[in-house]
Write a protein that holds these residues in place. Structure first.
Motif, PDB file in Angstrom:
ATOM      1  N   LEU A  86      46.972  53.071  38.928  1.00 39.05           N
ATOM      2  CA  LEU A  86      47.746  52.023  39.599  1.00 39.05           C
ATOM      3  C   LEU A  86      48.376  52.624  40.848  1.00 39.05           C
ATOM      4  CD1 LEU A  86      49.619  50.491  36.532  1.00 39.05           C
ATOM      5  CD2 LEU A  86      47.735  49.438  37.785  1.00 39.05           C
ATOM      6  N   TYR A 117      44.773  55.719  41.167  1.00 42.67           N
ATOM      7  CA  TYR A 117      44.379  54.506  41.889  1.00 42.67           C
ATOM      8  C   TYR A 117      43.671  54.862  43.191  1.00 42.67           C
ATOM      9  CZ  TYR A 117      44.448  50.087  44.338  1.00 42.67           C
ATOM     10  OH  TYR A 117      44.063  48.965  45.012  1.00 42.67           O
ATOM     11  N   GLU A 122      40.279  53.176  44.232  1.00 40.16           N
ATOM     12  CA  GLU A 122      40.507  52.123  45.222  1.00 40.16           C
ATOM     13  C   GLU A 122      39.308  51.854  46.135  1.00 40.16           C
ATOM     14  OE1 GLU A 122      43.949  50.801  48.393  1.00 40.16           O
ATOM     15  OE2 GLU A 122      43.621  52.938  48.026  1.00 40.16           O
TER      16      GLU A 122
END
Length: 141
Positions: free
Chosen positions: A65, A71, A75
């Motif tokens: 996250l 992340y 991403e």
């Protein structure tokens, strides 16, 4: 498209550099602790606690996250809509993660059991790391 794929791999690798360096330092400290005549005095509790902190930092940073490195590693492979939605909540997510880690016993237990499992697997003496934590918290004495 080839450039985008190469760039994505580079961004992912850079994002994983931090957690990997934490794990490598934790491993180096574990080897030092394993090969040295470790006692409960001197620098040994501090080194054991530092090794445990490195494992903790690596696992924390692997959370997928934002703004964590986990992340950042995934991403580039997410579709644009997901990336935009995550960007909207980026500032709040770090607080949500810490609140969940603090107030949700199942998540807290899972996280710390994972940290201790890895640390134990590396041979980090957890009792010595606990002593290092106590010595670190000098204001509690």
């Amino acid at each position: 498209e080839t450039w985008r794929l190469r760039n994505s791999r580079w961004v992912s690798a850079v994002s994983l550099a931090g957690p990997i360096s934490n794990l490598i330092l934790g491993l180096i400290l574990a080897v030092i602790l394993r090969l040295s005549p470790v006692t409960s005095g001197g620098v040994w509790p501090g080194l054991a606690f530092l090794a445990l902190l490195q494992i903790t930092a690596a696992l924390l940073n692997l959370i997928p996250l934002p703004p964590f490195d986990g992340y950042g590693a995934i991403e580039p492979y997410l579709n644009r809509e997901v990336r935009l939605r995550m960007a909207e909540t980026r500032g709040a997510l770090v607080w949500i993660v810490f609140l969940v880690l603090w107030y949700v016993p199942f998540i807290n237990d899972l996280f710390w059991k994972s940290v201790f499992l890895i640390a134990n697997g590396l041979g980090i003496p957890l009792n010595l790391a606990g002593l290092g934590l106590q010595l670190f918290q000098f204001w509690r004495r």
